[in-house]
Design a protein around this motif. Structure first.
Motif, mmCIF file in Angstrom:
data_model
loop_
_atom_site.group_PDB
_atom_site.id
_atom_site.type_symbol
_atom_site.label_atom_id
_atom_site.label_comp_id
_atom_site.label_asym_id
_atom_site.label_seq_id
_atom_site.Cartn_x
_atom_site.Cartn_y
_atom_site.Cartn_z
ATOM 1 N N LEU A 263 39.991 -29.579 -3.620
ATOM 2 C CA LEU A 263 40.865 -30.094 -4.668
ATOM 3 C C LEU A 263 41.750 -28.999 -5.275
ATOM 4 C CD1 LEU A 263 38.512 -32.537 -6.609
ATOM 5 C CD2 LEU A 263 40.436 -33.117 -5.129
ATOM 6 N N LEU A 264 41.523 -27.760 -4.869
ATOM 7 C CA LEU A 264 42.329 -26.663 -5.400
ATOM 8 C C LEU A 264 43.666 -26.576 -4.679
ATOM 9 C CD1 LEU A 264 39.732 -23.752 -5.740
ATOM 10 C CD2 LEU A 264 40.516 -25.348 -7.494
ATOM 11 N N ASP A 265 44.639 -25.971 -5.354
ATOM 12 C CA ASP A 265 45.901 -25.665 -4.694
ATOM 13 C C ASP A 265 45.596 -24.821 -3.460
ATOM 14 O OD1 ASP A 265 48.320 -23.820 -4.181
ATOM 15 O OD2 ASP A 265 49.142 -25.261 -5.622
ATOM 16 N N PRO A 266 46.221 -25.118 -2.315
ATOM 17 C CA PRO A 266 45.945 -24.359 -1.090
ATOM 18 C C PRO A 266 46.067 -22.852 -1.260
ATOM 19 C CG PRO A 266 47.273 -26.283 -0.583
ATOM 20 C CD PRO A 266 47.162 -26.226 -2.075
ATOM 21 N N ASP A 267 46.956 -22.403 -2.156
ATOM 22 C CA ASP A 267 47.119 -20.967 -2.366
ATOM 23 C C ASP A 267 45.958 -20.341 -3.130
ATOM 24 O OD1 ASP A 267 49.543 -20.996 -1.060
ATOM 25 O OD2 ASP A 267 50.725 -21.220 -2.893
ATOM 26 N N ASP A 268 45.117 -21.180 -3.753
ATOM 27 C CA ASP A 268 43.994 -20.667 -4.545
ATOM 28 C C ASP A 268 42.650 -20.814 -3.837
ATOM 29 O OD1 ASP A 268 45.826 -20.167 -6.566
ATOM 30 O OD2 ASP A 268 45.491 -22.105 -7.535
ATOM 31 N N GLN A 269 42.603 -21.562 -2.752
ATOM 32 C CA GLN A 269 41.319 -21.923 -2.158
ATOM 33 C C GLN A 269 40.535 -20.727 -1.648
ATOM 34 O OE1 GLN A 269 41.866 -25.062 0.726
ATOM 35 N NE2 GLN A 269 42.731 -26.484 -0.769
ATOM 36 N N GLN A 270 41.156 -19.868 -0.860
ATOM 37 C CA GLN A 270 40.431 -18.739 -0.295
ATOM 38 C C GLN A 270 39.946 -17.779 -1.366
ATOM 39 O OE1 GLN A 270 42.589 -16.553 2.677
ATOM 40 N NE2 GLN A 270 40.941 -15.105 3.049
ATOM 41 N N ARG A 271 40.809 -17.496 -2.350
ATOM 42 C CA ARG A 271 40.442 -16.597 -3.440
ATOM 43 C C ARG A 271 39.256 -17.152 -4.223
ATOM 44 N NH1 ARG A 271 42.319 -16.637 -8.636
ATOM 45 N NH2 ARG A 271 43.888 -18.199 -8.050
ATOM 46 N N ALA A 272 39.282 -18.457 -4.518
ATOM 47 C CA ALA A 272 38.197 -19.081 -5.267
ATOM 48 C C ALA A 272 36.905 -19.077 -4.453
ATOM 49 C CB ALA A 272 38.584 -20.509 -5.646
ATOM 50 N N ARG A 273 36.992 -19.346 -3.162
ATOM 51 C CA ARG A 273 35.808 -19.355 -2.311
ATOM 52 C C ARG A 273 35.175 -17.968 -2.250
ATOM 53 N NH1 ARG A 273 38.094 -21.201 1.764
ATOM 54 N NH2 ARG A 273 37.664 -23.424 1.460
ATOM 55 N N GLN A 274 36.016 -16.944 -2.143
ATOM 56 C CA GLN A 274 35.490 -15.577 -2.093
ATOM 57 C C GLN A 274 34.839 -15.177 -3.416
ATOM 58 O OE1 GLN A 274 38.984 -13.342 -0.981
ATOM 59 N NE2 GLN A 274 38.617 -13.585 1.221
ATOM 60 N N ARG A 275 35.487 -15.526 -4.525
ATOM 61 C CA ARG A 275 34.932 -15.173 -5.840
ATOM 62 C C ARG A 275 33.605 -15.892 -6.083
ATOM 63 N NH1 ARG A 275 38.006 -13.811 -10.309
ATOM 64 N NH2 ARG A 275 39.451 -12.998 -8.740
ATOM 65 N N TRP A 276 33.540 -17.171 -5.731
ATOM 66 C CA TRP A 276 32.310 -17.942 -5.913
ATOM 67 C C TRP A 276 31.210 -17.415 -5.000
ATOM 68 C CZ3 TRP A 276 29.251 -20.223 -8.845
ATOM 69 C CH2 TRP A 276 28.385 -21.242 -8.463
ATOM 70 N N GLY A 277 31.561 -17.078 -3.773
ATOM 71 C CA GLY A 277 30.573 -16.521 -2.845
ATOM 72 C C GLY A 277 30.006 -15.201 -3.347
ATOM 73 N N HIS A 278 30.862 -14.383 -3.966
ATOM 74 C CA HIS A 278 30.403 -13.105 -4.521
ATOM 75 C C HIS A 278 29.393 -13.338 -5.641
ATOM 76 C CE1 HIS A 278 30.553 -8.926 -5.881
ATOM 77 N NE2 HIS A 278 30.738 -9.389 -7.105
ATOM 78 N N SER A 279 29.665 -14.314 -6.514
ATOM 79 C CA SER A 279 28.741 -14.598 -7.615
ATOM 80 C C SER A 279 27.416 -15.129 -7.085
ATOM 81 C CB SER A 279 29.370 -15.593 -8.588
ATOM 82 O OG SER A 279 30.450 -15.009 -9.283
ATOM 83 N N LEU A 280 27.464 -15.996 -6.078
ATOM 84 C CA LEU A 280 26.224 -16.518 -5.503
ATOM 85 C C LEU A 280 25.393 -15.396 -4.881
ATOM 86 C CD1 LEU A 280 27.475 -19.806 -3.776
ATOM 87 C CD2 LEU A 280 26.108 -19.608 -5.869
ATOM 88 N N GLU A 281 26.079 -14.431 -4.298
ATOM 89 C CA GLU A 281 25.384 -13.314 -3.652
ATOM 90 C C GLU A 281 24.770 -12.354 -4.657
ATOM 91 O OE1 GLU A 281 26.956 -10.569 -0.507
ATOM 92 O OE2 GLU A 281 27.996 -12.399 0.104
ATOM 93 N N THR A 282 25.501 -12.082 -5.722
ATOM 94 C CA THR A 282 25.094 -11.034 -6.661
ATOM 95 C C THR A 282 24.486 -11.559 -7.951
ATOM 96 O OG1 THR A 282 27.286 -10.991 -7.694
ATOM 97 C CG2 THR A 282 26.934 -9.556 -5.775
ATOM 98 N N GLY A 283 24.715 -12.825 -8.279
ATOM 99 C CA GLY A 283 24.261 -13.361 -9.550
ATOM 100 C C GLY A 283 25.153 -12.990 -10.709
ATOM 101 N N GLU A 284 26.338 -12.422 -10.413
ATOM 102 C CA GLU A 284 27.256 -12.012 -11.471
ATOM 103 C C GLU A 284 27.997 -13.217 -12.065
ATOM 104 O OE1 GLU A 284 29.940 -9.083 -9.989
ATOM 105 O OE2 GLU A 284 28.359 -7.623 -9.526
ATOM 106 N N PHE A 285 28.406 -13.064 -13.295
ATOM 107 C CA PHE A 285 29.171 -14.089 -14.005
ATOM 108 C C PHE A 285 30.402 -14.472 -13.183
ATOM 109 C CE2 PHE A 285 32.588 -14.848 -17.258
ATOM 110 C CZ PHE A 285 32.143 -16.080 -17.676
ATOM 111 N N TYR A 286 30.623 -15.762 -13.066
ATOM 112 C CA TYR A 286 31.753 -16.278 -12.275
ATOM 113 C C TYR A 286 32.883 -16.637 -13.220
ATOM 114 C CZ TYR A 286 34.385 -19.650 -9.395
ATOM 115 O OH TYR A 286 35.376 -20.331 -8.716
#
Length: 291
Positions: free
Chosen positions: A60-83
């Motif tokens: 549902l995200l703008d195509p230009d935001d999808q990869q950036r959002a996926r990477q940021r969310w994946g980083h938080s899931l990996e590290t437990g850091e605030f998203y």
């Protein structure tokens, strides 16, 4: 007897999640979305059954935001850091609005993440204002760096805090070297005191304008003449809040003027000598006739 500590119940969470103005969501420890509140449904048009899962939200995200959002969310899931991220979500009407996405992990007593609690806050109006301001700043910078003059801005006390790129290209300096009153470093030593005194007086007395002509040292050591002008910017109460100025290279015009003045002086001298010659010749003729 001490009162028992009250702990929120699932009903309390549901009440709060439906009450707050954000889109609310939760996931399990792996990032699988398990819950969205009614505001999510109202905004996206997707039911809870349509929305749960690993990656549906990203579609549902703008195509230009999808990869950036996926990477940021994946980083938080990996590290437990605030998203936290800003992205554009598609509404059920088909348009996109800016949201601030945030999520915190929920941990058990052993410190293990059991779920994530997240919100999406509509920041579209603020973001549009920010983008418009950034666009105006970019337009100003483009204009300031395109004009042929050296341009600068000073605060109400006359201390310069900004120069355009042409100033730095001409002088070969950096802002840290010439901010405040350190612009004097590139002025000719025979003129700098006069120029400084004149500008300080204009600032102190709140003049409606300031103008002077002086040489500035180029990055290769050569001095060139500039016509410098500045105008004060005033607030609604009429107080000066800053000065905006330009330096226009007039070296060629000044040299031409000096050439013309020299030519005029030479012409005057020639006329004077020619007049003296004529007077001498006239006297000689008179003497010959008298003889």
């Amino acid at each position: 007897m001490a009162p028992a500590t009250l702990r929120p119940t699932p009903a309390d969470f549901s009440f709060l999640a439906e009450l707050i103005p954000q889109l609310v969501w939760t996931t399990d420890a792996r990032g699988y979305h398990t819950y969205f509140n009614q505001r999510w449904t109202d905004y996206t048009g997707y039911t809870l059954a349509d929305s749960v899962g690993d990656n549906m939200w990203n579609n549902l995200l703008d195509p230009d935001d999808q990869q950036r959002a996926r990477q940021r969310w994946g980083h938080s899931l990996e590290t437990g850091e605030f998203y936290e991220i800003e992205y554009r979500f598609k509404s059920k009407e088909g348009d996109y609005r800016w949201f601030l996405g945030q999520a915190l992990p929920v941990r058990d007593e052993a410190g293990n993440i059991t779920k994530w609690f997240g919100t999406c806050t509509d920041i579209h109006d603020q973001k549009m204002q920010e983008l418009a301001l950034r666009k105006r700043e970019q337009d100003f910078t483009t204009l300031a760096n395109t004009i042929p003059q050296l341009a600068w801005m000073a605060d109400a006390d006359g201390a310069i805090f900004w120069y355009n790129q042409r100033w730095f290209d001409f002088t070969g300096t950096q802002l840290v070297q010439v901010q405040g009153w350190d612009w004097q470093k590139v002025h000719h030593p025979e003129h700098v005191e006069r120029v400084t005194t004149g500008f300080r007086q204009a600032v102190a007395e709140g003049h409606d304008s300031w103008e002077d002509t002086f040489p500035l040292r180029r990055h290769d050591g050569e001095y060139r003449w500039f016509l410098s002008r500045a105008l004060p910017i005033r607030d609604e109460a009429g107080n000066i809040v800053r000065w905006c100025g330009t330096n226009t290279d007039i070296t060629d015009q000044k040299e031409l003027q000096e050439q013309l003045e020299r030519a005029y002086s030479d012409l005057e001298a020639k006329i004077m000598f020619r007049t003296l010659d004529l007077e001498r010749e006239l006297q000689e003729l008179r003497q010959q006739k008298g003889a």
